[in-house]
Design a protein around this motif. Structure first.
Motif: not given
Length: 1513
Positions: A1143-1155, A1241-1250
């Motif tokens: 859900v959070l990945e779909k809001i403008p605050v976090f969905s624009l770019d990798k940063l 995998h979802k956890y790793v995808d978010l928290f282990c790739k910077t």
């Protein structure tokens, strides 16, 4: 009243004490009373009596007189002393009467049968003989005379005996001269001192002295020529026991002498009695001495014996005597005629055949009796009866209601001591829980329940007749009501037998009250049989019942047969097979008899004896026909196949393999209890094959079948060992047990039984080399994908080989010679036709062609096929079928006649016996495939859907009105609705197969079925849970789902699975909201709703976790609950967190770019506050509403990563360190682990790739950060994550890379204690999976690292990891490089390991066992650690379960065999370091089967719970 009658209590002469009609109290006597009393005193004379009368001496003055007073009146010294002496004796007698027990008279009773000496008859104290004292009646009916005979305490033994003989001789002379039968009773009181005929009794120390004295006295008091006749007429004294009012022994007796002056003995003689011993007078030559002997001639005159030669003022001397003698010829003739008349009355009884009819319900055979069970009600027994009651021993007695308080000491219960019975008190039958649960605990229908209804248990005092009803009546009435309940005994199929061993003569007798209670419960006496030994007992019983209840029970009574005749008649109703002895095999071909008591003790086992079925069976044709039609195979079917002229029983292809290969292999194992499986599809003959194996092995093993799979495994184990050790000696070679278990639903239950048996097996002084018990587990499976044939598993498929088909064809030819209707033997024909679907479909179509759902038979068969297809072995009780079809209760002999009530559908059903909490007879469909095709036929041809049948079953109250089998029916219906089958290849696991079928066949109708289920199971939490699941999974009606989930939770607050449903509703509501939301991006208000739901779901899942922890603690205390720890709350928390991330990945605050995505990672990790992100956001004004929502949930959001990681670690540890009991695939666990991997995998995808740019900003951190991310991604930052790589293939480079990363990490300054520990684990694992790797650290270096770790304070979180690897590595070895001092720390490490495991993982262990990660090898260094994966290459997983793996030569070469000494429940293992003794537990406690202090050898495996021993020898 007799002139001399009351003279029976004092001195030594025949006329000692008076017995006139005198007032009871001496003080109230008048002068006339005193005169009368004096006249009746012997040797006093009329003159003295007249003097006392003239002196106006009344009773009051009599008590004041002394000897001098009397002499002053003119009475001589001699008579004066006698009067005073008799006065004092009378006063003493009166005083004793006041203290006499129970002086208050009781009810009437009959006298002991005349001229009988071995009758089962006793008197009850204070009861009154209901006969008068009389003279001659019809000469045959005896006259009676009573003597209290209790005032003899101070007299000598000789005087007491003389008193007895004098009274008997006088009475006998009177009866003989009157030619009448008579009985004189000693110990029976009379007026005025007692009630008329009141039973008193007296103690008798020497019974023989009375008989001897009487014999001698006859010779002394009768003329020589009449002595022989007198001896024939006067019978020996009879001693009748007197019972207390509560029916216990008083140790007192009534002594009786019968007089029988038969015509053939007395002829026309008359008999004089001499008061001097005639033998002495004959020896005297003096004529005067003979004349001095006083001669008497007694006759019976009304109630007295009168001497016609005694001179008195009222008759002329000798006139009456002479006249009587002249009439003696006529009197003798009358006697002769009376005897002839009595002999002419011959009874022509037909009660023998009546008894056969009544006790069997018309079948005239107890083997096939209409009555399945019997209840016995009985009272006080007599020793002479017991030998004639053996017919009771083998009757199927459910309960004995025993009213004899001394039954276990010397009554019927003692007679049953060679039979197994359960002794109960009435209080145990009070309904305090479910009736079937009480019946199960009491083992009703399995072992005869002996219920003491009047004392004789737990020190309870018996009650007398007057107080029994108030003291014990209510509890015994509860027993009757309990036994008559439909859940306990089959209505109209049990018989209540009232066995009257003592006469019932009092209207307050407890047996009358219990008779009436049964009469009321059974609505009449039609299920009651009364057995009385004689007319006397019958008439009293009949009249009392008729007077109290108005019922004439004559046609329900047997009274004309003696107990000996009854015994012989009933025993003759058993077949010779049932009467024969049974034998068990012993070593060396010998046999031992199996006693009935031992067989009764083994109530959970059906024992197959070596001479099973010998003696034959008259119902051969019906037994064979029932089997061929689809009934379960019985031992008879194998027996009949071995008779001359029969073809052998069909051998399935796997039969010889089992006999020749599997069983011999199992016999060579070292486990006390070995196991092999026959897996089969329902109806493929697996059970028949298993029983065939037992039949052929019955002389090589002690073969048994477990009756009830729900029996307590510890009880079963105890009984198996009892059979194992029965009549076995240390010298003889005992035979092992071959135990067949059938139809177990779960492998965990099989394991539990195996473990219980191994624990119960006796320890030996030396290690055993062979199994003592072999379990043959016959288990159904739904598909072949679930199981494969292995070394200990045979699979029976629904397909016959060509040789099998030929055998079935040959058998068909034999059957056609005997039976005309072979084509209807569908059970046989289905196999013969090789399970052909076309054949079965044709049978179903033809049989159901006249189906009409409006008919009762059609409704019942429709319900049965539905149940039989969707449940395993779901029977309907015979009682239910009879009630539903409106059938009269029919005899069950021959085949099960209830089948006839199904009409044209009868070929589709067969009868069976259900071993549930209460055993009952039932009906089922002949074959599962027949049920399947019948169900299809009803749908296609008759348009009857599964939903309609299910609704019929759920809404028809008549199915649930019959109590017998009701609980089993409800269980089956419940399972059909609820039970899901998890299969990797099937996606339809959300609901039960029935619900899925209804959804597919008639979409929408499933809702009606479920609502009807909720009405039927109104208080069932699981059904409410099912409705909740249906509404959130299928209907997407989350409000309704929440209501049902709330109702389920209200019904069962302590179930984690019910609590999980509430959480799942919210989770699915959240998921549905996200999926159905078409807005992109998600709006702020939607985000707020989603986060609220997520928080609610997380809270609900946390509550589930709390309940799960409490729940598993309770499960560990319950037997037969193998449910493992419920992880759904933890998994659910992870799933909700993943949805929040999405859900959070779909809001403008976090969905624009990798940063932005990296920022999300930091927020959810708690590294950056949301306010800081908002402050640096160039679009903060546009996104202000989003930040506002996020800040409201900031505490929740910032803990997401930590909470997810904590749950991942917990679940990984759970799955890696614990495993199922058996090496079997768990579809649910497999599915769960796949889902967890996706979430990870979802956890790793978010928290282990910077972002790479961030990594470049700091040149020091990126290397460590990158290393730790690599380790986290590969789950190598935990010891259990590293251990998971033990199952990795040698080509997987990951373990080697992990070692490399840790080595690099070690060179930095950012290493901690956990990193060092993980580095040790990584090297050990790499050495196991890739021993030739160049990156493995030297073993000595590893020891140094471990030593450094142990020098530090170990945190609790790291304790399990540290002390496990320390225990593994520090096992001493003969290596000069191995530090001796270091190995001595092993004891401390092991203690810490076990303590930590208990604290961290004990709650999760229930239903599982710790995984063995390593075994101790025979090499050095890394080579001494052998992974479990390496060992599995030496054999199959099943070989680990049954212990065969340890016989493999490769295993013996790899592993090190360790020696030790047995100490209590563990082994103290020796090591190469004499200072280090390691406490090793056996893998299973039952593996330790040798005595204390014995030396053993074994292999060592290492688990998180500590080292364990395998293959102990």
């Amino acid at each position: 009243m007799a002139e001399h009658k009351a003279e029976g209590d004092g001195g030594g002469n025949m006329e000692d004490l008076p017995a006139g009609q005198l007032p009871a109290e001496i003080e109230s006597w008048s002068t006339e009373h005193v005169r009368k009393w004096t006249l009746e005193l012997k040797n006093i004379g009329e003159e003295c009596a007249n003097i006392m009368y003239q002196q106006k001496i009344n009773g009051e003055s009599l008590l004041l007189l002394d000897k001098s007073d009397l002499m002053g009146t003119g009475i001589p010294l001699g008579p004066a002393k006698l009067i005073i002496h008799k006065r004092d004796e009378l006063v003493k007698l009166k005083a004793e009467m006041l203290n006499y027990p129970g002086v208050q008279a009781g009810g009437p009773c009959k006298p002991y049968p005349f001229n009988r000496f071995h009758e089962a008859y006793r008197y009850r104290i204070n009861s009154c003989l209901d006969i008068p004292e009389s003279g001659a009646l019809d000469l045959i009916e005896p006259c009676h005379e009573f003597k209290a005979y209790i005032n003899t305490g101070d007299t000598t033994k000789e005087a007491k005996i003389k008193k007895f003989t004098d009274e008997v001789v006088r009475f006998a002379g009177a009866c003989m001269n009157s030619r009448t039968n008579g009985t004189i009773h000693f110990g029976v009181g009379d007026l005025p001192d007692f009630s008329h005929g009141q039973i008193l009794g007296f103690s008798v120390e020497d019974k023989e002295s009375f008989g001897k004295a009487l014999h001698d006295m006859i010779e002394g008091h009768f003329e020589h020529k009449h002595v022989a006749a007198a001896k024939k007429c006067i019978k020996p004294p009879r001693f009748v026991e007197v019972l207390q009012s509560d029916m216990t022994s008083s140790e007192n007796y009534v002594m009786e002498v019968d007089i029988e002056p038969t015509f053939s003995v007395c002829e026309e003689n008359f008999f004089h009695v001499y008061n001097m011993d005639s033998r002495k007078s004959k020896r005297s030559k003096s004529k005067e001495s003979r004349e001095d002997a006083k001669k008497s001639f007694y006759i019976r005159d009304n109630s007295s014996s009168r001497d016609l030669l005694r001179q008195n003022t009222q008759s002329k001397p000798l006139e009456e005597y002479t006249k009587y003698n002249e009439n003696i010829s006529k009197l003798s003739q009358e006697r002769k005629e009376a005897e002839e008349k009595r002999l002419s009355i011959a009874r022509n009884s037909v009660q023998g055949s009546k008894l056969c009819e009544m006790i069997t319900g018309g079948s005239h055979s107890l083997d096939t009796s209409h009555f399945e069970r019997y209840i016995l009600v009985t009272n006080k027994s007599h020793p002479v009866q017991l030998d004639s009651l053996s017919f009771l021993l083998d009757m199927n007695l459910t309960a004995v209601l025993d009213f004899d308080p001394e039954s276990s000491e010397k009554g019927l219960k003692k007679f049953f001591e060679d039979r197994n019975t359960n002794v109960h008190s009435p209080a145990q039958y009070k309904i305090t829980e479910a009736v079937e649960d009480i019946a199960s605990k009491l083992k009703l229908t399995r072992i005869t329940s002996w219920i003491f209804c009047n004392g004789d248990i737990s020190g309870e005092e018996p009650s007398d007749i007057n107080s029994w009803s108030t003291e014990k009546g209510a509890s015994v009435r509860d027993v009757v009501s309990f036994l008559c309940r439909g859940e306990v005994l089959p209505p109209k199929r049990f018989l209540v037998i009232f066995l009257l061993l003592s006469d019932v003569i009092d209207s307050k007798d407890p047996l009358l009250e219990i008779f009436n209670t049964f009469r009321q419960e059974l609505r009449g006496p039609h299920q009651i049989l009364c057995i009385c030994e004689n007319d006397r007992s019958f008439i009293s019983w009949k009249e009392l019942i008729e007077a109290r209840y108005g019922d004439n029970i004559s046609n329900r009574c047997i009274s004309e047969l003696s107990f000996a005749e009854i015994n012989g008649t009933v025993l003759s109703l058993w077949s010779s097979n049932r009467r024969s002895s049974r034998f068990l095999p012993c070593g060396g071909g010998s046999k031992v008899m199996l006693t009935k008591k031992m067989e009764g003790c083994l109530d959970t086992l059906d024992i197959l004896c070596v001479n099973q079925c010998e003696g034959g069976n008259d119902d051969k044709l019906s037994i064979q026909e029932n089997f061929y039609k689809g009934g379960k195979v019985s031992w008879w079917n194998f027996y009949f196949s071995e008779e001359p002229g029969s073809t052998p029983f069909i051998k399935r292809d796997k039969f010889d393999y089992i006999i020749d290969t599997i069983i011999p292999d199992l016999c060579s194992l070292t486990r006390p209890c070995a196991l092999f499986n026959i897996m089969h599809l329902p109806g493929c003959g697996g059970t028949t094959l298993a029983m065939h194996v037992l039949w052929t092995q019955k002389e090589k093993f002690r073969c048994v079948v477990l009756k009830d799979r729900a029996a307590d495994p510890d009880d079963v184990a105890k009984q198996v060992v009892q059979l194992l050790t029965y009549e076995a000696t240390e010298q003889s070679t005992g035979l092992p047990i071959l135990l067949m278990i059938d139809d177990f639903q779960e492998r965990d239950a099989v394991y539990s039984l195996q473990q219980s048996i191994e624990r119960a097996c006796p320890r030996k002084s030396t290690g055993g080399t062979n199994p003592q018990v072999i379990i043959l587990c016959c288990m159904q499976t739904e598909s072949w994908g679930q199981h494969e044939a292995t070394v200990d598993t045979v699979i029976i498929r629904n397909e016959l080989s060509e040789p099998e088909q030929k055998l079935f064809q040959n058998k068909l030819g034999e059957m056609k010679k005997t039976y005309k209707n072979v084509e209807t033997f569908y059970g046989f024909m289905i196999l013969k036709e090789n399970f052909s679907p076309e054949y079965i479909k044709g049978v179903a179509k033809n049989t159901l062609k006249s189906f009409n759902i409006n008919q009762k038979q059609a409704q019942l068969i429709a319900v049965m096929v539905l149940l039989n297809f969707y449940c395993k072995n779901p029977p309907l009780s015979v009682a239910l079928c009879e009630t539903f079809l409106g059938l009269p209760t029919k005899p069950k002999f021959g085949s099960c006649k209830v089948q006839d009530g199904f009409g044209k559908f009868s070929p589709l059903v067969t009868c069976c016996t259900v071993q549930a909490k209460v055993v009952f007879n039932a009906v089922r469909v002949i074959h599962p495939s027949m049920a399947k095709h019948c169900l299809e036929e009803l749908t296609t041809t008759h348009s009857l859907s599964k939903a309609e049948i299910a609704n019929l079953l759920l809404t028809t109250d008549q199915f649930y009105e019959c109590l017998q089998g009701k609980e089993k029916l409800l269980q089956d219906v419940h399972a059909m609705l609820v039970k899901r089958y998890h299969s990797p290849e099937s996606e339809e696991t959300q609901f039960s197969p029935l619900i899925h079928a209804i959804i597919k066949e008639t979409p929408g109708f499933e809702e009606t079925v479920l609502f009807n289920a909720a009405k039927r199971f109104e208080k069932d939490a699981i059904i409410s849970q099912l409705l909740a699941r249906y509404h959130y999974l299928k209907k997407r009606d989350f409000r309704e789902a929440k209501d049902w989930a709330r109702k389920a939770k209200d019904l069962d607050e302590d179930s984690s699975y019910i609590a999980d449903t509430s959480a799942q509703v919210i989770k699915h509501e959240l998921r549905n909201a996200i999926v159905t939301n078409q807005d992109d991006p998600i709006k702020p208000d939607q985000l707020e709703d989603y986060l609220k739901m997520a928080c609610s779901a997380i809270d609900a899942f946390k509550e589930t976790q709390v309940i799960a922890k409490k729940e598993v603690a309770l499960r560990s205390q319950r037997k037969k609950d193998y449910t493992p720890y419920n992880i759904s709350g933890r998994q659910g928390e992870i799933q909700v967190a993943v949805m929040v991330i999405e859900v959070l990945e779909k809001i403008p605050v976090f969905s624009l770019d990798k940063l932005r995505r990296s920022i999300l990672s930091h927020i959810l990790s708690g590294k950056i506050p949301i306010q800081a992100v908002a402050s640096n956001d160039r679009m903060r004004h546009k996104n202000a509403s989003y930040y506002h929502v996020l800040q409201n949930f900031e505490p929740f959001l910032q803990n997401i990563k930590d909470n997810m990681r904590r749950q991942f670690d917990f679940l990984d540890s759970f799955f890696i360190n614990l495993k199922p009991w058996f090496s079997q695939n768990d579809a649910r666990e497999e599915k769960t682990r796949k889902e967890l991997l996706r979430s990870f995998h979802k956890y790793v995808d978010l928290f282990c790739k910077t972002d790479p740019q961030e990594l470049m900003a700091n040149k020091n951190i990126p290397t460590v950060y990158r290393l730790r991310q690599f380790l986290e991604i590969n789950k190598a930052d935990t010891h259990f994550g590293i251990l998971e790589y033990l199952s990795a293939k040698g080509t997987d480079p990951t373990p080697q890379m992990i070692v490399q990363q840790y080595r690099i990490l070690y060179t930095t300054k950012h290493v901690n204690l956990r990193d060092v520990v993980n580095y040790i684990y990584a090297n050990v694992v790499l050495a196991c999976v890739w021993p030739q790797s160049q990156f493995i650290a030297p073993y000595v270096e590893l020891l140094q690292f471990l030593n450094q770790v142990l020098l530090h304070q170990v945190q609790h979180a790291d304790s399990l990891a540290v002390h496990f690897i320390a225990t593994v590595i520090l096992w001493p070895e003969n290596n000069p490089l191995f530090p001796t001092k270091l190995s001595e720390k092993m004891g401390t490490c092991l203690s810490q390991l076990r303590s930590t495991f208990m604290n961290e993982m004990q709650s999760m262990e229930h239903g599982k066992k710790p995984v063995v990660h390593f075994y101790l090898g025979n090499k050095q260094g890394y080579g001494r650690l052998v992974s479990h994966g390496a060992l599995t290459k030496c054999g199959s997983p099943e070989q680990f379960d049954n212990g065969q793996i340890w016989r493999e030569e490769r295993v013996k070469r790899i592993l090190l065999r360790v020696c030790g000494v047995v100490q209590r429940n563990c082994i103290l293992a020796n090591t190469c370091n004499p200072n280090v003794k390691v406490e090793v537990w056996p893998r299973y406690k039952s593996d330790l089967k040798v005595m204390e202090d014995n030396r053993v050898s074994f292999y060592v495996g290492f688990t998180m719970k500590g080292p364990v021993a395998f293959d102990i020898k």
